[in-house]
Design an enzyme around this catalytic site. Structure first.
Site, PDB file in Angstrom:
ATOM      1  CG  HIS A 112      -6.574   1.884   8.954  1.00  0.00           C
ATOM      2  ND1 HIS A 112      -6.066   3.108   8.571  1.00  0.00           N
ATOM      3  CD2 HIS A 112      -6.786   1.191   7.801  1.00  0.00           C
ATOM      4  CE1 HIS A 112      -5.973   3.146   7.242  1.00  0.00           C
ATOM      5  NE2 HIS A 112      -6.401   1.985   6.756  1.00  0.00           N
ATOM      6  CG  ASN A 120      -4.649   6.940   5.583  1.00  0.00           C
ATOM      7  OD1 ASN A 120      -4.594   5.714   5.665  1.00  0.00           O
ATOM      8  ND2 ASN A 120      -4.299   7.733   6.597  1.00  0.00           N
ATOM      9  CD  GLU A 121      -5.785   6.300   9.662  1.00  0.00           C
ATOM     10  OE1 GLU A 121      -5.552   7.372  10.254  1.00  0.00           O
ATOM     11  OE2 GLU A 121      -5.141   5.247   9.880  1.00  0.00           O
ATOM     12  NE  ARG A 152      -3.914   1.917   2.584  1.00  0.00           N
ATOM     13  CZ  ARG A 152      -3.870   2.824   3.559  1.00  0.00           C
ATOM     14  NH1 ARG A 152      -2.866   2.796   4.440  1.00  0.00           N
ATOM     15  NH2 ARG A 152      -4.803   3.750   3.668  1.00  0.00           N
ATOM     16  CE1 TYR A 189      -1.417   1.198  13.712  1.00  0.00           C
ATOM     17  CE2 TYR A 189      -3.401   1.987  12.607  1.00  0.00           C
ATOM     18  CZ  TYR A 189      -2.057   1.637  12.569  1.00  0.00           C
ATOM     19  OH  TYR A 189      -1.361   1.729  11.391  1.00  0.00           O
ATOM     20  CD  GLU A 230      -2.627   2.875   8.106  1.00  0.00           C
ATOM     21  OE1 GLU A 230      -2.424   3.112   9.331  1.00  0.00           O
ATOM     22  OE2 GLU A 230      -2.693   3.758   7.244  1.00  0.00           O
ATOM     23  CD1 TRP A 260       2.443   2.686  10.352  1.00  0.00           C
ATOM     24  CD2 TRP A 260       1.369   2.976   8.401  1.00  0.00           C
ATOM     25  NE1 TRP A 260       2.800   3.923   9.873  1.00  0.00           N
ATOM     26  CE2 TRP A 260       2.153   4.122   8.674  1.00  0.00           C
ATOM     27  CE3 TRP A 260       0.612   2.933   7.217  1.00  0.00           C
ATOM     28  CZ2 TRP A 260       2.181   5.223   7.807  1.00  0.00           C
ATOM     29  CZ3 TRP A 260       0.648   4.025   6.373  1.00  0.00           C
ATOM     30  CH2 TRP A 260       1.421   5.152   6.666  1.00  0.00           C
TER      31      TRP A 260
END
Length: 460
Positions: A224, A156-157, A79, A226, A253, A282
């Site tokens: 994503h 992105n995001e 990516r 996290y 990610e 990531w």
């Protein structure tokens, strides 16, 4: 450089929201397409992303070597971070064309993303999704004809936290519609809001209508993971809802640690592998802003894998053990879980507890679990764990209640009546001491689908 700010979010995965199965007709578009929960490459073969993110727009001189190294470590996808001009770049059409050529030379599928949209509404100067579409139109000449090798990740995001994130569904639909009306035939990937983590569930709860808004029905959703995803229950619930809804999702990610909490990377990797979901860690190198620990290698040196890099590339369910090169480059098709599109819309996810591991036989154990069920059928996962280091494994069981296999992945599975034998695939037989590999199956249901006894494992 990339830094993320979630300001101490507390993730609460609360009351269930009914999600309806989406009917998805066969696609006629060029390049990558969607079939139920699966991503298909241009040859019509299942493709499961196994790769990493690379911050190209900030480290353009590093890109040629980075891509070669990422491929050498086993990835099938990269990516690529691009700038659209609001905060970084812009990376013009010639730049984008060069990156695509470099990905292709290294036999890597290229997911291109605009990074300027990160945290819109909370991050000063961030771009809107409409501005991201402006950028894609401006570099269309570099993308035309590359549908077999490129997936277009709009932005992105695209929202931070708070009220503006509620605009995600409407703005994402508008962006997809505008790209299609401007002739883009590529598979489209869309990121979640809330800095990609969707803790307000705007992507989860609106995914079906966003998918339906794409006239080509060729949109993939990207979460994503996290600190919001710091428990196994949160990870399996979130990913499972998309598969139950017959919608494609990837983990675009994720990391092994973060300032907003400690993500459960082991569950992310294991769940992605057992369910045939793509993932992209990531990131390769060059992180700043306090998240330098997310570098996979130190100072862009492929010989200096960090703790995170070792885990992602070489650990259980990691890239080395599970990646398959795309067949457009001559690779073999990824094993493909059968998505539950055949059951009626009243599909219910009712996981059964995992059985106790089988008694060690020849250095390995096997654990059988039912992970999904629907009227007349179910889906299961078997996890093999090595005692000492082994070079291969064979699992056996006999079903007592009339079950029959309908599909399998990540193992060579044969059956004779109720007796089932599963042997490792070529890429997941060799396990270190304590290492694990998983394979999955779908089957017609019996009176009870809990584990047969015994489930045995023999190592070679």
């Amino acid at each position: 450089m990339k830094s993320k700010w979630w300001g101490g979010l507390v993730a609460v995965l609360t009351a269930a929201v009914t999600v309806f199965v989406v009917a998805q007709p066969a696609q006629a578009a060029a390049g990558f397409t969607v079939s139920g929960t699966r991503i298909l490459d241009a040859n019509g073969n299942t493709f499961v992303m196994r790769g990493v993110n690379h911050a190209h727009t900030w480290y353009q001189d590093r890109t040629p070597q980075a891509l070669a190294d990422i491929k050498a470590l086993g990835a099938n996808t990269v990516r690529i971070v691009l700038g659209s001009g609001q905060r970084w770049g812009p990376d013009n059409a010639a730049n984008v064309s060069t990156v695509i050529s470099q990905c292709k030379a290294n036999r890597l599928i290229c997911v291109l993303e605009v990074h300027d949209t990160t945290g819109y509404g909370e991050q000063a100067g961030a771009a809107t999704l409409a501005q991201a579409v402006d950028y894609w139109i401006s570099v269309k000449s570099a993308l035309a004809g590359q549908e077999n090798f490129v997936i277009l990740n709009i932005g992105n995001e695209p929202y931070g936290n708070g009220a503006t994130a509620a605009n995600w569904a409407a703005d994402t639909k508008a962006a997809i519609t505008r790209l299609r009306s401007n002739g883009f035939q590529h598979q489209i990937m869309v990121d979640a809001p809330n800095w990609g983590q969707d803790w307000q569930f705007y992507m989860r709860d609106n995914a079906a209508s966003v998918f339906a808004a794409d006239p080509q029905k060729n949109t993939v959703f990207s979460i994503h993971m996290y600190g919001v995803f710091d428990t196994a229950a949160e990870i399996t619930d979130y990913l499972g809802r998309f598969q139950t809804a017959n919608l494609p999702i990837v983990v675009g990610e994720f990391g092994f640690d973060h300032s907003d909490g400690n993500p459960d990377e082991d569950t992310i990797l294991a769940t992605a592998q057992s369910r045939g979901i793509g993932y992209l860690g990531w990131s390769w190198s060059g992180n700043g802003g306090g998240v330098e620990y997310l570098d996979l290698v130190t100072n862009f040196n492929a010989a200096a894998l960090t703790t995170w890099g070792q885990r992602l590339f070489n650990g259980a369910n990691g890239i080395k053990a599970t990646s398959r090169e795309a067949t457009v480059f001559g690779g073999t098709s990824s094993p493909s879980p059968s998505n539950p599109s055949s059951p009626s819309p009243s599909v219910s996810v009712s996981p059964s507890p995992s059985t106790s591991p089988s008694n060690p036989t020849g250095g390995c154990t096997a654990t059988y679990a039912v992970t999904n069920s629907w009227p007349g059928g179910f889906q299961g996962t078997v996890t093999v764990k090595a005692g000492a280091a082994i070079n291969g494994w064979t699992v056996n069981w006999t079903w007592p209640n009339g079950q029959a296999l309908t599909n399998t992945w990540n193992a060579t599975v044969t059956s004779s009546g109720a007796a089932v034998t599963a042997r490792n695939a070529g890429y997941n037989g060799k396990l270190a001491a304590g290492g694990e590999a998983s394979f999955g199956f779908t089957a017609t249901g019996g009176t009870t689908n809990n584990s047969p006894s015994p489930v045995t494992c023999a190592a070679s």
